[in-house]
Scaffold this motif. Structure first.
Motif, PDB file in Angstrom:
ATOM      1  N   ASN A   1      -9.038  11.674   5.148  1.00 53.99           N
ATOM      2  CA  ASN A   1     -10.538  11.998   4.592  1.00 53.99           C
ATOM      3  C   ASN A   1     -10.898  11.881   3.118  1.00 53.99           C
ATOM      4  OD1 ASN A   1     -11.033  12.627   7.349  1.00 53.99           O
ATOM      5  ND2 ASN A   1     -10.436  14.759   7.034  1.00 53.99           N
ATOM      6  N   ILE A   2      -9.769  11.906   2.163  1.00 58.14           N
ATOM      7  CA  ILE A   2     -10.063  11.732   0.983  1.00 58.14           C
ATOM      8  C   ILE A   2     -10.418  10.347   0.509  1.00 58.14           C
ATOM      9  CG2 ILE A   2      -8.867  12.128  -1.407  1.00 58.14           C
ATOM     10  CD1 ILE A   2      -7.314  14.194  -0.299  1.00 58.14           C
ATOM     11  N   PHE A   3     -10.117   9.590   1.223  1.00 65.84           N
ATOM     12  CA  PHE A   3     -10.174   8.042   0.960  1.00 65.84           C
ATOM     13  C   PHE A   3     -11.439   7.486   1.459  1.00 65.84           C
ATOM     14  CE2 PHE A   3      -5.641   7.880   0.328  1.00 65.84           C
ATOM     15  CZ  PHE A   3      -5.612   7.051  -0.535  1.00 65.84           C
ATOM     16  N   ASP A   4     -12.409   7.373   0.490  1.00 72.36           N
ATOM     17  CA  ASP A   4     -13.894   6.933   0.917  1.00 72.36           C
ATOM     18  C   ASP A   4     -13.853   5.468   0.056  1.00 72.36           C
ATOM     19  OD1 ASP A   4     -14.549   7.688  -1.723  1.00 72.36           O
ATOM     20  OD2 ASP A   4     -15.691   9.354  -1.148  1.00 72.36           O
ATOM     21  N   TRP A   5     -15.165   5.032  -0.080  1.00 75.21           N
ATOM     22  CA  TRP A   5     -15.010   3.706  -0.721  1.00 75.21           C
ATOM     23  C   TRP A   5     -14.996   3.700  -2.068  1.00 75.21           C
ATOM     24  CZ3 TRP A   5     -18.523   3.254  -4.797  1.00 75.21           C
ATOM     25  CH2 TRP A   5     -19.535   4.171  -5.085  1.00 75.21           C
ATOM     26  N   ASN A   6     -14.884   4.990  -2.711  1.00 78.45           N
ATOM     27  CA  ASN A   6     -14.587   4.778  -4.184  1.00 78.45           C
ATOM     28  C   ASN A   6     -13.357   5.313  -4.534  1.00 78.45           C
ATOM     29  OD1 ASN A   6     -15.454   4.108  -6.956  1.00 78.45           O
ATOM     30  ND2 ASN A   6     -15.970   6.380  -7.239  1.00 78.45           N
ATOM     31  N   VAL A   7     -12.580   5.584  -3.593  1.00 79.15           N
ATOM     32  CA  VAL A   7     -11.056   6.006  -3.886  1.00 79.15           C
ATOM     33  C   VAL A   7     -10.041   4.719  -3.867  1.00 79.15           C
ATOM     34  CG1 VAL A   7      -9.196   7.473  -3.185  1.00 79.15           C
ATOM     35  CG2 VAL A   7     -11.566   8.200  -3.081  1.00 79.15           C
ATOM     36  N   LYS A   8      -9.571   4.467  -5.206  1.00 73.19           N
ATOM     37  CA  LYS A   8      -8.458   3.416  -5.317  1.00 73.19           C
ATOM     38  C   LYS A   8      -7.076   3.819  -4.860  1.00 73.19           C
ATOM     39  CE  LYS A   8      -7.034   0.070  -8.635  1.00 73.19           C
ATOM     40  NZ  LYS A   8      -7.266  -0.298 -10.181  1.00 73.19           N
ATOM     41  N   GLN A   9      -6.858   5.126  -5.354  1.00 69.99           N
ATOM     42  CA  GLN A   9      -5.527   5.563  -5.247  1.00 69.99           C
ATOM     43  C   GLN A   9      -5.725   7.095  -5.320  1.00 69.99           C
ATOM     44  OE1 GLN A   9      -3.089   3.306  -8.052  1.00 69.99           O
ATOM     45  NE2 GLN A   9      -3.129   4.927  -9.452  1.00 69.99           N
TER      46      GLN A   9
ATOM     47  N   VAL B   1       5.601  20.547 -13.286  1.00 65.73           N
ATOM     48  CA  VAL B   1       5.687  19.417 -12.395  1.00 65.73           C
ATOM     49  C   VAL B   1       7.018  19.246 -11.879  1.00 65.73           C
ATOM     50  CG1 VAL B   1       4.884  17.337 -11.820  1.00 65.73           C
ATOM     51  CG2 VAL B   1       3.504  18.537 -13.348  1.00 65.73           C
ATOM     52  N   LEU B   2       7.205  19.068 -10.354  1.00 72.32           N
ATOM     53  CA  LEU B   2       8.414  19.113  -9.887  1.00 72.32           C
ATOM     54  C   LEU B   2       8.655  17.617  -9.233  1.00 72.32           C
ATOM     55  CD1 LEU B   2       8.930  22.413  -8.299  1.00 72.32           C
ATOM     56  CD2 LEU B   2       9.899  21.695 -10.483  1.00 72.32           C
ATOM     57  N   TRP B   3       7.695  17.003  -8.575  1.00 72.74           N
ATOM     58  CA  TRP B   3       7.634  15.916  -8.019  1.00 72.74           C
ATOM     59  C   TRP B   3       6.115  15.368  -7.944  1.00 72.74           C
ATOM     60  CZ3 TRP B   3       4.489  14.957  -3.612  1.00 72.74           C
ATOM     61  CH2 TRP B   3       4.951  13.840  -2.968  1.00 72.74           C
ATOM     62  N   ASP B   4       6.122  13.955  -7.900  1.00 72.10           N
ATOM     63  CA  ASP B   4       4.749  13.119  -7.641  1.00 72.10           C
ATOM     64  C   ASP B   4       4.972  12.081  -6.893  1.00 72.10           C
ATOM     65  OD1 ASP B   4       5.857  11.017  -9.472  1.00 72.10           O
ATOM     66  OD2 ASP B   4       5.406  12.090 -11.096  1.00 72.10           O
ATOM     67  N   LYS B   5       4.099  11.438  -6.464  1.00 72.17           N
ATOM     68  CA  LYS B   5       3.782  10.211  -5.745  1.00 72.17           C
ATOM     69  C   LYS B   5       2.229   9.635  -5.669  1.00 72.17           C
ATOM     70  CE  LYS B   5       4.166   8.757  -0.818  1.00 72.17           C
ATOM     71  NZ  LYS B   5       5.149   7.790  -0.984  1.00 72.17           N
ATOM     72  N   ILE B   6       2.398   8.248  -5.833  1.00 72.67           N
ATOM     73  CA  ILE B   6       1.004   7.433  -5.659  1.00 72.67           C
ATOM     74  C   ILE B   6       1.033   6.959  -4.345  1.00 72.67           C
ATOM     75  CG2 ILE B   6      -0.024   5.469  -6.484  1.00 72.67           C
ATOM     76  CD1 ILE B   6       1.213   5.953  -9.175  1.00 72.67           C
ATOM     77  N   VAL B   7      -0.206   7.365  -3.856  1.00 74.24           N
ATOM     78  CA  VAL B   7      -0.637   6.675  -2.426  1.00 74.24           C
ATOM     79  C   VAL B   7      -1.839   5.875  -2.785  1.00 74.24           C
ATOM     80  CG1 VAL B   7      -1.576   7.281  -0.164  1.00 74.24           C
ATOM     81  CG2 VAL B   7      -0.162   8.775  -1.359  1.00 74.24           C
ATOM     82  N   LEU B   8      -1.671   4.540  -2.418  1.00 73.19           N
ATOM     83  CA  LEU B   8      -2.478   3.624  -2.644  1.00 73.19           C
ATOM     84  C   LEU B   8      -3.590   3.567  -1.381  1.00 73.19           C
ATOM     85  CD1 LEU B   8      -0.088   0.778  -4.030  1.00 73.19           C
ATOM     86  CD2 LEU B   8      -1.954   2.176  -5.356  1.00 73.19           C
ATOM     87  N   ARG B   9      -4.884   3.054  -1.565  1.00 76.96           N
ATOM     88  CA  ARG B   9      -5.684   2.542  -0.563  1.00 76.96           C
ATOM     89  C   ARG B   9      -5.154   1.559   0.332  1.00 76.96           C
ATOM     90  NH1 ARG B   9     -10.697   2.613   0.870  1.00 76.96           N
ATOM     91  NH2 ARG B   9     -11.716   3.205  -1.010  1.00 76.96           N
ATOM     92  N   GLY B  10      -4.863   1.577   1.747  1.00 76.58           N
ATOM     93  CA  GLY B  10      -4.192   0.932   2.338  1.00 76.58           C
ATOM     94  C   GLY B  10      -2.640   1.317   2.794  1.00 76.58           C
ATOM     95  N   ASP B  11      -2.153   2.504   2.205  1.00 75.87           N
ATOM     96  CA  ASP B  11      -0.898   2.947   2.567  1.00 75.87           C
ATOM     97  C   ASP B  11      -1.122   3.937   3.544  1.00 75.87           C
ATOM     98  OD1 ASP B  11       0.134   1.793   0.496  1.00 75.87           O
ATOM     99  OD2 ASP B  11       0.612   3.362  -0.797  1.00 75.87           O
ATOM    100  N   ASN B  12      -0.292   4.508   4.266  1.00 72.28           N
ATOM    101  CA  ASN B  12      -0.507   5.407   5.322  1.00 72.28           C
ATOM    102  C   ASN B  12      -0.969   6.737   4.679  1.00 72.28           C
ATOM    103  OD1 ASN B  12      -0.079   7.104   7.646  1.00 72.28           O
ATOM    104  ND2 ASN B  12       1.855   6.436   8.097  1.00 72.28           N
ATOM    105  N   PRO B  13      -1.791   7.272   5.204  1.00 69.83           N
ATOM    106  CA  PRO B  13      -2.518   8.369   4.472  1.00 69.83           C
ATOM    107  C   PRO B  13      -1.907   9.897   5.123  1.00 69.83           C
ATOM    108  CG  PRO B  13      -3.968   7.723   5.871  1.00 69.83           C
ATOM    109  CD  PRO B  13      -3.041   6.738   5.746  1.00 69.83           C
ATOM    110  N   LYS B  14      -1.044   9.569   5.901  1.00 71.16           N
ATOM    111  CA  LYS B  14      -0.647  10.757   6.586  1.00 71.16           C
ATOM    112  C   LYS B  14       0.992  10.813   6.176  1.00 71.16           C
ATOM    113  CE  LYS B  14      -2.854  10.342  10.970  1.00 71.16           C
ATOM    114  NZ  LYS B  14      -4.229  10.490  10.906  1.00 71.16           N
ATOM    115  N   LEU B  15       1.169  12.083   5.240  1.00 72.68           N
ATOM    116  CA  LEU B  15       2.445  12.107   4.805  1.00 72.68           C
ATOM    117  C   LEU B  15       3.361  13.220   5.797  1.00 72.68           C
ATOM    118  CD1 LEU B  15       1.657  13.019   1.186  1.00 72.68           C
ATOM    119  CD2 LEU B  15       2.431  10.870   1.997  1.00 72.68           C
TER     120      LEU B  15
END
Length: 132
Positions: free
Chosen positions: A28-36, A56-70
């Motif tokens: 639901n976060i990925f709309d037309w203006n969300v790149k990552q 900060v203990l951990w991070d991850k980049i999720v790109l548009r087109g990646d599986n949005p379900k973690l």
């Protein structure tokens, strides 16, 4: 663990080790203006020396087109969890929070904090040896 911290004064500091699970649906976060999305897990706690500590203990980049379900299980921290003293041992209120930055195609970079938090107690004694 209580280890020598080579990043500052030559004193021993607490080094925390945690494993965690993350289950999230970011679709639901990925709309037309969300790149990552830039996701990060942070720990927040207080000690006698500092009213507020944030790490900060951990991070991850999720790109548009990646599986949005973690569905991440038994994850280890990506960065060391050092306290600048002995504030982790016996600390009963270390709060973990998942937050994210939306990287838009155009416009401002909003910071969003997830709605859920979890507080974890740290043990009263140090672990002697454990492989991580």
């Amino acid at each position: 663990k209580n280890v020598e911290d080579f990043t500052g004064p030559r004193e021993r500091s607490d080094l925390g080790f945690i494993t965690f699970d993350i289950t999230a649906d970011l679709e639901n976060i990925f709309d037309w203006n969300v790149k990552q999305l830039f996701l990060y897990l942070s720990a927040e706690y207080s000690t006698k020396n500092n009213a507020l500590n944030q790490v900060v203990l951990w991070d991850k980049i999720v790109l548009r087109g990646d599986n949005p379900k973690l569905l991440l299980k038994d994850m280890k921290t990506k960065y060391f969890f050092f306290d600048d003293g002995n504030g982790l041992k016996g600390n009963r209120n270390v709060t973990l929070t998942l937050s994210w930055n939306v990287v838009p195609n155009a416009g401002i970079l909003p910071l969003v904090t997830g709605s859920g938090h979890v507080s974890v107690p740290f043990p009263d004694t140090y672990e002697i040896t454990k492989s991580y």
